[in-house]
Design a protein around this motif. Structure first.
Motif, mmCIF file in Angstrom:
data_model
loop_
_atom_site.group_PDB
_atom_site.id
_atom_site.type_symbol
_atom_site.label_atom_id
_atom_site.label_comp_id
_atom_site.label_asym_id
_atom_site.label_seq_id
_atom_site.Cartn_x
_atom_site.Cartn_y
_atom_site.Cartn_z
ATOM 1 N N VAL A 25 0.856 -1.187 0.000
ATOM 2 C CA VAL A 25 0.000 0.000 0.000
ATOM 3 C C VAL A 25 0.888 1.230 0.000
ATOM 4 C CG1 VAL A 25 -1.790 1.293 1.193
ATOM 5 C CG2 VAL A 25 -1.819 -1.210 1.258
ATOM 6 N N GLN A 26 0.625 2.110 -0.910
ATOM 7 C CA GLN A 26 1.340 3.384 -0.952
ATOM 8 C C GLN A 26 0.360 4.469 -0.522
ATOM 9 O OE1 GLN A 26 1.464 1.316 -3.988
ATOM 10 N NE2 GLN A 26 3.065 0.313 -2.797
ATOM 11 N N LEU A 27 0.808 5.338 0.347
ATOM 12 C CA LEU A 27 -0.004 6.449 0.851
ATOM 13 C C LEU A 27 0.654 7.760 0.437
ATOM 14 C CD1 LEU A 27 -0.648 5.131 4.469
ATOM 15 C CD2 LEU A 27 -2.170 4.953 2.507
ATOM 16 N N VAL A 28 -0.109 8.607 -0.221
ATOM 17 C CA VAL A 28 0.411 9.887 -0.684
ATOM 18 C C VAL A 28 -0.448 10.997 -0.103
ATOM 19 C CG1 VAL A 28 0.933 11.345 -2.664
ATOM 20 C CG2 VAL A 28 1.296 8.860 -2.804
ATOM 21 N N ALA A 36 -4.243 9.582 -0.279
ATOM 22 C CA ALA A 36 -4.763 8.579 -1.197
ATOM 23 C C ALA A 36 -3.964 7.290 -1.088
ATOM 24 C CB ALA A 36 -4.702 9.104 -2.627
ATOM 25 N N ALA A 37 -4.674 6.195 -0.946
ATOM 26 C CA ALA A 37 -4.046 4.881 -0.858
ATOM 27 C C ALA A 37 -4.123 4.173 -2.202
ATOM 28 C CB ALA A 37 -4.734 4.036 0.200
ATOM 29 N N SER A 38 -3.020 3.574 -2.591
ATOM 30 C CA SER A 38 -2.993 2.812 -3.833
ATOM 31 C C SER A 38 -2.176 1.553 -3.636
ATOM 32 C CB SER A 38 -2.411 3.656 -4.969
ATOM 33 O OG SER A 38 -1.074 4.024 -4.687
ATOM 34 N N GLY A 39 -2.329 0.612 -4.562
ATOM 35 C CA GLY A 39 -1.589 -0.641 -4.472
ATOM 36 C C GLY A 39 -2.516 -1.830 -4.594
ATOM 37 N N ASN A 93 -10.608 5.226 -1.777
ATOM 38 C CA ASN A 93 -9.559 4.922 -0.791
ATOM 39 C C ASN A 93 -8.771 6.170 -0.418
ATOM 40 O OD1 ASN A 93 -9.991 2.029 -0.531
ATOM 41 N ND2 ASN A 93 -9.248 1.915 -2.643
ATOM 42 N N VAL A 94 -9.495 7.185 -0.066
ATOM 43 C CA VAL A 94 -8.911 8.460 0.332
ATOM 44 C C VAL A 94 -9.421 8.825 1.722
ATOM 45 C CG1 VAL A 94 -8.684 10.908 -0.179
ATOM 46 C CG2 VAL A 94 -8.737 9.250 -2.039
ATOM 47 N N VAL A 95 -8.528 9.341 2.550
ATOM 48 C CA VAL A 95 -8.914 9.859 3.855
ATOM 49 C C VAL A 95 -8.590 11.344 3.888
ATOM 50 C CG1 VAL A 95 -6.698 9.272 4.939
ATOM 51 C CG2 VAL A 95 -8.743 9.532 6.357
ATOM 52 N N TYR A 96 -9.477 12.094 4.511
ATOM 53 C CA TYR A 96 -9.336 13.544 4.590
ATOM 54 C C TYR A 96 -9.257 13.974 6.057
ATOM 55 C CZ TYR A 96 -11.294 13.093 -0.111
ATOM 56 O OH TYR A 96 -11.541 12.719 -1.412
ATOM 57 N N LEU A 97 -8.605 15.104 6.271
ATOM 58 C CA LEU A 97 -8.621 15.730 7.586
ATOM 59 C C LEU A 97 -8.894 17.211 7.377
ATOM 60 C CD1 LEU A 97 -8.241 15.219 10.640
ATOM 61 C CD2 LEU A 97 -5.875 16.035 10.348
ATOM 62 N N GLN A 98 -10.097 17.627 7.716
ATOM 63 C CA GLN A 98 -10.462 19.035 7.656
ATOM 64 C C GLN A 98 -10.081 19.674 8.984
ATOM 65 O OE1 GLN A 98 -11.794 20.933 5.092
ATOM 66 N NE2 GLN A 98 -11.405 22.651 6.468
ATOM 67 N N GLU A 129 -4.218 0.713 7.809
ATOM 68 C CA GLU A 129 -4.054 -0.722 8.045
ATOM 69 C C GLU A 129 -4.736 -1.458 6.900
ATOM 70 O OE1 GLU A 129 -3.993 -0.682 12.945
ATOM 71 O OE2 GLU A 129 -5.638 -1.641 11.862
ATOM 72 N N ALA A 130 -4.006 -2.337 6.269
ATOM 73 C CA ALA A 130 -4.536 -2.996 5.078
ATOM 74 C C ALA A 130 -4.386 -4.506 5.158
ATOM 75 C CB ALA A 130 -3.817 -2.474 3.842
ATOM 76 N N ASN A 131 -5.322 -5.183 4.499
ATOM 77 C CA ASN A 131 -5.247 -6.636 4.319
ATOM 78 C C ASN A 131 -4.830 -6.898 2.877
ATOM 79 O OD1 ASN A 131 -6.367 -6.632 6.868
ATOM 80 N ND2 ASN A 131 -8.387 -7.303 6.190
ATOM 81 N N TYR A 132 -3.841 -7.753 2.685
ATOM 82 C CA TYR A 132 -3.392 -8.037 1.320
ATOM 83 C C TYR A 132 -2.617 -9.333 1.270
ATOM 84 C CZ TYR A 132 1.125 -6.203 2.944
ATOM 85 O OH TYR A 132 2.284 -6.000 3.638
ATOM 86 N N TYR A 133 -2.486 -9.856 0.056
ATOM 87 C CA TYR A 133 -1.647 -11.010 -0.200
ATOM 88 C C TYR A 133 -0.325 -10.542 -0.789
ATOM 89 C CZ TYR A 133 -5.286 -14.534 0.500
ATOM 90 O OH TYR A 133 -6.232 -15.351 1.040
#
Length: 124
Positions: free
Chosen positions: A2-5, A23-26, A76-81, A98-102
């Motif tokens: 998971v990459q978080l930018v 933004a989360a990607s992967g 898959n985006v989180v914001y903080l106002q 926190e992510a679940n992945y193979y």
């Protein structure tokens, strides 16, 4: 996996507002908790706010009523106002997920990932 930018940090005057995005990607199956932490010079990293996949939220006392965390589970985006910012809010803000992945045959559950951080400076 998971990459978080993060984006949205910067300089703002006391009383002003900023909106952080992460933004989360992967290749992942599910992202569970997403959160924002911050670390000021000479201080430990602290949890600012967290949101579950079911959108339950939690805030540290010092930001309650001023900050709002939200997430878009499709993007898959989180914001903080952040409103009514104070000089004490100045810090590097880090996105957390926190992510679940193979990975091959291995399954990882609730694996922690961090963004690179974005600077927030509140000053006149």
């Amino acid at each position: 996996q998971v990459q978080l930018v993060e984006s949205g940090g910067g300089l703002v005057q006391p009383g002003g507002s900023l909106r952080l995005s992460c933004a989360a990607s992967g290749r992942f199956i599910r992202i569970n908790v997403m959160a924002w932490y911050r670390q000021a010079p000479g201080k430990q990293r602290e949890l600012v706010a967290a949101v579950t996949a079911a959108r339950q939220t939690n805030y540290t006392n010092s930001v309650k009523g001023r900050f709002t965390i939200s997430r878009d589970n499709v993007k898959n985006v989180v914001y903080l106002q952040m409103n009514s910012l104070e000089p004490e809010d100045s810090a590097v803000y880090y996105c957390y997920a926190e992510a679940n992945y193979y990975s091959g045959m291995a399954y990882f559950e609730r694996a922690a990932h961090w963004g690179q951080g974005t600077q927030v400076t509140v000053s006149s």
